[in-house]
Design a protein around this motif. Structure first.
Motif, PDB file in Angstrom:
ATOM      1  N   ASN A 102       0.847  -1.198   0.000  1.00 28.84           N
ATOM      2  CA  ASN A 102       0.000   0.000   0.000  1.00 28.84           C
ATOM      3  C   ASN A 102       0.875   1.238   0.000  1.00 28.84           C
ATOM      4  O   ASN A 102       2.095   1.161  -0.131  1.00 28.84           O
ATOM      5  N   ARG A 103       0.235   2.397   0.169  1.00 26.60           N
ATOM      6  CA  ARG A 103       0.940   3.677   0.109  1.00 26.60           C
ATOM      7  C   ARG A 103       1.215   4.241   1.505  1.00 26.60           C
ATOM      8  O   ARG A 103       1.811   5.310   1.629  1.00 26.60           O
ATOM      9  N   ASN A 104       0.819   3.518   2.550  1.00 29.77           N
ATOM     10  CA  ASN A 104       0.814   4.106   3.879  1.00 29.77           C
ATOM     11  C   ASN A 104       1.937   3.653   4.800  1.00 29.77           C
ATOM     12  O   ASN A 104       2.335   4.395   5.699  1.00 29.77           O
ATOM     13  N   ASP A 105       2.439   2.418   4.614  1.00 30.88           N
ATOM     14  CA  ASP A 105       3.417   1.892   5.549  1.00 30.88           C
ATOM     15  C   ASP A 105       4.374   0.982   4.803  1.00 30.88           C
ATOM     16  O   ASP A 105       4.503   1.093   3.582  1.00 30.88           O
ATOM     17  N   ILE A 106       5.049   0.075   5.494  1.00 29.00           N
ATOM     18  CA  ILE A 106       5.967  -0.833   4.797  1.00 29.00           C
ATOM     19  C   ILE A 106       5.470  -2.273   4.871  1.00 29.00           C
ATOM     20  O   ILE A 106       6.270  -3.219   4.886  1.00 29.00           O
ATOM     21  N   LYS A 107       4.152  -2.443   4.910  1.00 28.63           N
ATOM     22  CA  LYS A 107       3.605  -3.788   4.753  1.00 28.63           C
ATOM     23  C   LYS A 107       3.937  -4.269   3.334  1.00 28.63           C
ATOM     24  O   LYS A 107       3.803  -3.515   2.370  1.00 28.63           O
ATOM     25  N   ILE A 108       4.353  -5.515   3.222  1.00 30.40           N
ATOM     26  CA  ILE A 108       4.735  -6.048   1.912  1.00 30.40           C
ATOM     27  C   ILE A 108       3.909  -7.288   1.593  1.00 30.40           C
ATOM     28  O   ILE A 108       3.365  -7.937   2.495  1.00 30.40           O
ATOM     29  N   ASN A 109       3.814  -7.613   0.305  1.00 27.66           N
ATOM     30  CA  ASN A 109       3.105  -8.819  -0.117  1.00 27.66           C
ATOM     31  C   ASN A 109       3.982  -9.693  -0.999  1.00 27.66           C
ATOM     32  O   ASN A 109       3.517 -10.313  -1.962  1.00 27.66           O
ATOM     33  N   VAL A 110       5.276  -9.721  -0.659  1.00 20.95           N
ATOM     34  CA  VAL A 110       6.250 -10.592  -1.311  1.00 20.95           C
ATOM     35  C   VAL A 110       7.146 -11.168  -0.214  1.00 20.95           C
ATOM     36  O   VAL A 110       7.179 -10.651   0.904  1.00 20.95           O
ATOM     37  N   PRO A 111       7.895 -12.232  -0.524  1.00 17.74           N
ATOM     38  CA  PRO A 111       8.845 -12.739   0.471  1.00 17.74           C
ATOM     39  C   PRO A 111       9.872 -11.665   0.857  1.00 17.74           C
ATOM     40  O   PRO A 111      10.247 -10.817   0.041  1.00 17.74           O
ATOM     41  N   ASP A 112      10.317 -11.734   2.096  1.00 17.21           N
ATOM     42  CA  ASP A 112      11.233 -10.710   2.604  1.00 17.21           C
ATOM     43  C   ASP A 112      12.483 -10.553   1.752  1.00 17.21           C
ATOM     44  O   ASP A 112      12.940  -9.430   1.501  1.00 17.21           O
ATOM     45  N   ALA A 133      10.443  -7.645  -7.195  1.00 17.35           N
ATOM     46  CA  ALA A 133       9.767  -8.621  -6.337  1.00 17.35           C
ATOM     47  C   ALA A 133       8.552  -9.146  -7.088  1.00 17.35           C
ATOM     48  O   ALA A 133       7.620  -8.384  -7.352  1.00 17.35           O
ATOM     49  N   LEU A 134       8.535 -10.410  -7.423  1.00 17.99           N
ATOM     50  CA  LEU A 134       7.485 -10.956  -8.286  1.00 17.99           C
ATOM     51  C   LEU A 134       6.608 -12.017  -7.618  1.00 17.99           C
ATOM     52  O   LEU A 134       5.510 -12.295  -8.086  1.00 17.99           O
ATOM     53  N   SER A 135       7.082 -12.625  -6.535  1.00 20.34           N
ATOM     54  CA  SER A 135       6.313 -13.705  -5.893  1.00 20.34           C
ATOM     55  C   SER A 135       5.306 -13.130  -4.904  1.00 20.34           C
ATOM     56  O   SER A 135       5.477 -13.217  -3.685  1.00 20.34           O
ATOM     57  N   HIS A 136       4.269 -12.516  -5.430  1.00 19.23           N
ATOM     58  CA  HIS A 136       3.316 -11.824  -4.564  1.00 19.23           C
ATOM     59  C   HIS A 136       2.494 -12.797  -3.727  1.00 19.23           C
ATOM     60  O   HIS A 136       2.069 -13.852  -4.199  1.00 19.23           O
ATOM     61  N   VAL A 137       2.298 -12.406  -2.486  1.00 21.18           N
ATOM     62  CA  VAL A 137       1.559 -13.226  -1.533  1.00 21.18           C
ATOM     63  C   VAL A 137       0.171 -12.630  -1.342  1.00 21.18           C
ATOM     64  O   VAL A 137      -0.096 -11.497  -1.724  1.00 21.18           O
ATOM     65  N   ARG A 138      -0.716 -13.415  -0.755  1.00 22.12           N
ATOM     66  CA  ARG A 138      -2.103 -12.983  -0.660  1.00 22.12           C
ATOM     67  C   ARG A 138      -2.330 -11.948   0.431  1.00 22.12           C
ATOM     68  O   ARG A 138      -3.033 -10.974   0.251  1.00 22.12           O
ATOM     69  N   ALA A 139      -1.703 -12.130   1.590  1.00 21.17           N
ATOM     70  CA  ALA A 139      -1.925 -11.215   2.706  1.00 21.17           C
ATOM     71  C   ALA A 139      -0.666 -10.382   2.961  1.00 21.17           C
ATOM     72  O   ALA A 139       0.449 -10.895   2.929  1.00 21.17           O
ATOM     73  N   ALA A 140      -0.856  -9.094   3.193  1.00 19.94           N
ATOM     74  CA  ALA A 140       0.275  -8.223   3.474  1.00 19.94           C
ATOM     75  C   ALA A 140       0.834  -8.518   4.862  1.00 19.94           C
ATOM     76  O   ALA A 140       0.110  -8.902   5.766  1.00 19.94           O
ATOM     77  N   HIS A 141       2.124  -8.344   5.006  1.00 20.79           N
ATOM     78  CA  HIS A 141       2.756  -8.573   6.296  1.00 20.79           C
ATOM     79  C   HIS A 141       3.927  -7.614   6.466  1.00 20.79           C
ATOM     80  O   HIS A 141       4.437  -7.053   5.496  1.00 20.79           O
ATOM     81  N   THR A 142       4.342  -7.430   7.683  1.00 18.63           N
ATOM     82  CA  THR A 142       5.516  -6.613   7.973  1.00 18.63           C
ATOM     83  C   THR A 142       6.762  -7.448   7.716  1.00 18.63           C
ATOM     84  O   THR A 142       6.783  -8.636   8.059  1.00 18.63           O
TER      85      THR A 142
END
Length: 481
Positions: A232-242, A286-295
């Motif tokens: 998203n545009r608000n924080d550093i939640k990501i939806n790919v492997p670290d 980063a191409l391996s997108h995951v379903r749920a965002a995580h820190t």
């Protein structure tokens, strides 16, 4: 000689100071006795107060300042007004620091001082909204203008090698906003810098070279955020492997301090999308997108329908006892087996029906309904865009409206027409959002086109959500054409 005399009276009348021969005295003064400065450096010499007020309203954003004062009920206690005795009016004072603030207070106290009827209504409205008027001002009285120069020059002549007021830079402002839970466009960039520092993605000297404005400009582009893994545009939640996020982020930050790279503050939206595409070509996106965002640092499951299917198969009960137990669990939790709207293979869900008269649109719709969007995501996105544009064009023509050549403008025309037909603001919210998103919106037509023309690879969830948000509008338009 430095002398301080303390007087046992209320706070703003307690001190008369003489510093290096320059006397000044804190004092509470009636607003009516304070006159605006006709020789203020903000403007050329002006003949009277009316001319000063007109200039400050038109050129110095006094409207906004007055609004802030009215909402706070006070001017800033951190910045006292500075005055000198008026050269003609007995017991009067002239402002030498704070002309805009005194002007604002005068207009709030007497809106008729504003020149135009529109301004008088504006300041009158602000004044009526205040719980209590401001008729007295805490000020510092100087013996003369010369005595005040040393002090207000510290505020207005720049940093002066650290002697003057040192302004916060963008990263310091963002850090303050983060600590005070204030909204700030640079916040995400600051969080990324702090993350990079904590993970030692760059050396300390490289971290210090990062330009928060440049980072923010790139982060405003959805395609770019997608390719480094930000959710998203608000924080550093990501939806790919670290590890993918760290790789892409390190490359981006390193490029931002490289004078020869394409990462700088003067880029256009097209430049930023091109840079995102280059990350893909270079194998660092980063191409391996995951379903749920995580820190970063938390685990997340990869968006892989085949893996989900295998997991589901392995969990099928293989005995009567297991079957009965599964049925009992399902009965006690009826929502457990409801599929997530993103966990499907088709864009158009089976419950959706449309009777379409136009032959070409009917063919496009059938292909969209039949295509496997997980295996053929780009193709599904392209067909969806065709259905969206074709149905919008035909609908506008059916209502006697000449469609614009650009899709975003067509969508604006559609939203306006549907509003006249009785569609509610809630029903039209997403349509209006994408129509007015500009070039960088997540679901803007331009972003949709960028995917179709190979600028990036959309996820199945992207086109699923696009359809789901537009479904009620499309049901209406498709059945009319």
């Amino acid at each position: 000689m430095f002398v301080a005399i303390l007087v046992n009276e209320p706070p703003m009348n307690t001190v008369v100071k003489e510093v290096a021969g320059m006397a000044f005295e804190p004092k509470t003064i009636a607003l009516s006795k304070i006159y605006l400065d006709p020789e203020n450096p903000r403007h050329e010499a002006l003949p009277d107060e009316q001319a000063i007020i007109h200039y400050l309203i038109s050129q110095e954003q006094v409207r906004k300042l007055a609004k802030d004062i009215a909402e706070a009920g006070s001017i800033s206690p951190l910045e006292p007004i500075a005055v000198v005795k008026h050269h003609k009016v007995k017991s009067g004072y002239t402002v030498v620091e704070g002309n805009r603030r005194i002007c604002s207070l005068k207009l709030l106290s007497d809106p008729d001082k504003a020149g135009s009827e529109n301004d008088r209504r504006y300041f009158s409205g602000l004044s009526k909204g205040m719980e209590k008027g401001i008729n007295r001002v805490q000020a510092i009285v100087f013996e003369s203008r010369e005595a005040a120069i040393r002090w207000f020059s510290l505020r207005h002549r720049g940093e002066q090698d650290g002697v003057g007021t040192k302004r916060w830079d963008a990263s310091q402002i963002a850090r303050f906003n983060l600590r005070t839970n204030s909204r700030d466009p640079n916040l995400q960039a600051l969080l990324l810098i702090e993350y990079a520092k904590s993970q030692k993605l760059l050396r300390p000297d490289e971290i210090n070279q990062l330009n928060i404005t440049t980072l923010t400009r790139f982060l405003s582009t959805p395609i770019f955020r997608h390719h480094i893994g930000l959710a998203n545009r608000n924080d550093i939640k990501i939806n790919v492997p670290d590890e993918e996020f760290n790789r892409a982020l390190t490359r981006f930050l390193s490029d931002s301090i490289d004078p020869g790279s394409d990462v700088h503050s003067r880029t256009s939206a097209a430049d930023r999308k091109a840079y995102a595409s280059q990350l893909v070509k270079d194998g660092v996106a980063a191409l391996s997108h995951v379903r749920a965002a995580h820190t970063p640092g938390e685990s997340a499951s990869i968006e892989n329908p085949a893996q989900e299917q295998a997991t589901a198969t392995s969990s099928v009960p293989n005995s009567k006892a297991e079957t009965a137990e599964a049925a009992q669990q399902a009965a006690s939790n009826p929502t457990r087996d409801q599929p997530h709207p993103d966990r499907r293979r088709k864009v158009v869900q089976s419950s959706f029906t449309a009777k379409i008269n136009d032959k070409i649109l009917r063919r496009l719709y059938r292909e969209l309904k039949d295509i496997d969007a997980v295996d053929f995501t780009v193709a599904a996105t392209a067909i969806f865009r065709s259905v969206l544009e074709k149905s919008t064009t035909l609908y506008l023509l059916s209502t006697g409206i000449k469609p614009d050549s650009k899709l975003d403008e067509k969508l604006k025309q559609l939203a306006k027409q549907l509003s006249t037909e009785g569609k509610t603001d809630r029903e039209l919210k997403f349509l209006r959002t994408i129509a007015s998103a500009g070039r960088d919106g997540d679901y803007a037509p331009d972003t949709l086109g960028h995917y179709i023309h190979g600028g990036a690879i959309p996820t199945p969830a992207y086109v699923f959500r696009y359809w789901d948000n537009m479904e009620s509008i499309l049901r209406h338009t498709l059945n009319r054409v």
